[in-house]
Design a protein around this motif. Structure first.
Motif, short mmCIF file in Angstrom:
data_model
loop_
_atom_site.label_atom_id
_atom_site.label_comp_id
_atom_site.label_asym_id
_atom_site.label_seq_id
_atom_site.Cartn_x
_atom_site.Cartn_y
_atom_site.Cartn_z
N VAL A 195 0.83 -1.21 0.00
CA VAL A 195 0.00 0.00 0.00
C VAL A 195 0.87 1.26 0.00
O VAL A 195 0.48 2.31 -0.54
CB VAL A 195 -0.98 -0.02 1.21
N GLN A 196 2.07 1.16 0.56
CA GLN A 196 3.00 2.30 0.60
C GLN A 196 3.30 2.86 -0.81
O GLN A 196 3.63 4.02 -0.97
CB GLN A 196 4.33 1.88 1.26
N ALA A 197 3.19 1.99 -1.80
CA ALA A 197 3.52 2.41 -3.17
C ALA A 197 2.61 3.54 -3.66
O ALA A 197 3.01 4.36 -4.49
CB ALA A 197 3.41 1.22 -4.12
N TYR A 198 1.38 3.57 -3.14
CA TYR A 198 0.43 4.60 -3.59
C TYR A 198 0.78 5.99 -3.08
O TYR A 198 0.27 6.99 -3.58
CB TYR A 198 -0.99 4.22 -3.19
N LYS A 199 1.66 6.06 -2.07
CA LYS A 199 2.07 7.38 -1.56
C LYS A 199 2.69 8.24 -2.65
O LYS A 199 2.58 9.46 -2.64
CB LYS A 199 3.11 7.21 -0.43
N LEU A 200 3.36 7.55 -3.60
CA LEU A 200 4.07 8.30 -4.63
C LEU A 200 3.16 9.13 -5.51
O LEU A 200 3.59 10.11 -6.13
CB LEU A 200 4.89 7.32 -5.50
N ILE A 201 1.88 8.77 -5.58
CA ILE A 201 0.94 9.54 -6.41
C ILE A 201 0.87 10.99 -5.91
O ILE A 201 0.80 11.92 -6.71
CB ILE A 201 -0.45 8.86 -6.41
N ALA A 202 0.95 11.17 -4.59
CA ALA A 202 0.92 12.53 -4.03
C ALA A 202 2.10 13.35 -4.55
O ALA A 202 1.94 14.48 -5.01
CB ALA A 202 0.96 12.46 -2.50
N ARG A 203 3.28 12.76 -4.51
CA ARG A 203 4.46 13.50 -4.99
C ARG A 203 4.41 13.76 -6.49
O ARG A 203 4.77 14.82 -6.98
CB ARG A 203 5.74 12.69 -4.73
N GLU A 204 3.96 12.72 -7.23
CA GLU A 204 3.93 12.88 -8.69
C GLU A 204 2.98 14.01 -9.09
O GLU A 204 3.32 14.81 -9.96
CB GLU A 204 3.47 11.57 -9.34
N CYS A 205 1.81 14.07 -8.45
CA CYS A 205 0.85 15.13 -8.80
C CYS A 205 1.47 16.50 -8.53
O CYS A 205 1.32 17.42 -9.33
CB CYS A 205 -0.44 14.99 -7.99
N TYR A 206 2.16 16.61 -7.41
CA TYR A 206 2.80 17.89 -7.08
C TYR A 206 3.82 18.27 -8.15
O TYR A 206 3.84 19.40 -8.65
CB TYR A 206 3.47 17.81 -5.70
#
Ligand SMILES: [Zn+2]
Length: 364
Positions: A200-211
């Protein structure tokens, strides 16, 4: 294949509900204490040291088939302008590839015998693909209602596909593989908790990518939600960025559901009950609510949005006319975003990102 190193920054797990801490070991049923109290909740990894914006991930170089860094597209509908974070562009056609990358990396680095998942959707194909790329044994357990085309794709990877008659049998069998030394990507309790917490930790990256892609923080994200792995992962990504003072505010997270589940819990019902409702939106079907999905919505001041199959079909057709081909559950976010703008659930000129989770070309 390069060696996969598991981060030495992860020193244990913490319950996302009661905040109890545990040593790092398999916790498929979430927090034991909360389960005992009849209120199951997931755990999340505890990282030691300070957050520097990059280092709170289980792997610096996970197994990769080219997942993540998906495009952010401009969309304009009759209601207004928003963005699509198009997760359909992942290697097997869904956001699940992000998680499979981490689950398979964990299985390799922690020397599990193989990986197993109970899945009737695209998670099975995704996990099987990542396992076959790295040559580790994979068992996908599904019910005999599994889409035939999807079944043949899963088998084509060399993974073992086992079909059971009921969902319950699926879970019992998964548990047996786990006892035999396999790492499970999915859990097997009812009421459920989230999937494998490292995955589930992998989905954290979506926050950074959007930024990075927008150059600023969006005001809201719209996410198709069933067990809430994705919406919780995104929430965690933003809450870490906020904790490190990279951003001031966590965007509102809107959970899209095919009938009222989270909405009912937000109105006061118990999250551990079953919520009646039938739908053909398979990827977000299911009659249960998880604590993690609920928290992501509540803590971000978001809402749950109910989208019917009819609205999803209309949105799917609308997006195809723009050259973007979404699976039906995934197209719900387009209808939901239109509704959010129309009903003014965000401020005028707020930037909204709709997370489209899967491609129309992957059968489910
Ligand atoms: Zn707990």
């Amino acid at each position: 294949m390069n060696q996969i190193n598991f981060s030495d920054k992860i020193i244990g797990y913490q319950c996302i509900k009661c905040k109890r801490e545990y040593p790092f070991e398999d916790m498929y049923e979430g927090c034991p204490k909360c389960k005992l109290n009849g209120k199951p909740a997931s755990v999340k990894p505890i990282y030691k040291g300070f957050f520097d914006g990059e280092n709170w991930l289980p792997f610096l170089k996970p197994v990769s088939l080219g997942e993540a860094r998906t495009p952010l597209l401009d969309v304009t509908t009759e209601y207004g302008k928003f963005y699509i974070k198009n997760e359909a562009l992942n290697p097997t056609g869904s956001h699940k590839d992000r998680m499979s990358s981490f689950v398979v990396s964990m299985a390799i680095s922690k020397r599990y015998k193989g990986v197993v998942a109970a899945s009737s959707g695209n998670a099975g194909l995704s996990l099987a693909s990542y396992a076959s790329y790295t040559n580790i044994p994979c068992v996908i357990i599904s019910t005999d209602s599994l889409n035939h085309e999807l079944a043949s794709y899963i088998k084509s990877t060399g993974a073992e596909l086992v079909l059971t008659k009921t969902s319950l049998e699926r879970w019992e069998l998964t548990e047996r593989y786990v006892k035999d030394g396999f790492l499970s990507a999915t859990n097997f309790i009812d009421p459920p908790v989230g999937s494998q917490p490292i995955g589930v930790q992998a989905y954290k990256l979506i926050a950074r990518e959007c930024y990075r892609q927008l150059g600023y923080n969006p005001n809201a994200l719209v996410v198709p939600t069933s067990r809430g792995d994705l919406i919780w992962g995104i929430y965690e990504g933003y809450s870490e960025l906020k904790q490190a003072k990279f951003i001031e505010k966590i965007p509102k997270l809107f959970a899209v559901e095919p009938f009222e589940r989270i909405s009912k819990v937000l109105d006061g019902e118990d999250y551990t009950k079953h919520f009646g409702g039938k739908t053909n939106l398979k990827s977000i079907a299911g009659t249960t609510v998880t604590w993690q999905a609920l928290q992501a919505v509540i803590e971000s001041n978001g809402y749950a949005i109910n989208i019917t199959e009819e609205d999803a079909l209309e949105s799917q057709a609308l997006m195809s006319r723009s050259g973007i081909h979404l699976e039906l559950s995934s197209s719900t976010v387009i209808a939901a975003t239109n509704q959010i703008i129309r009903d003014q659930l965000v401020e005028e000129n707020d930037r909204i990102v709709a997370v489209t989770t899967s491609s129309r070309f992957t059968p489910i």
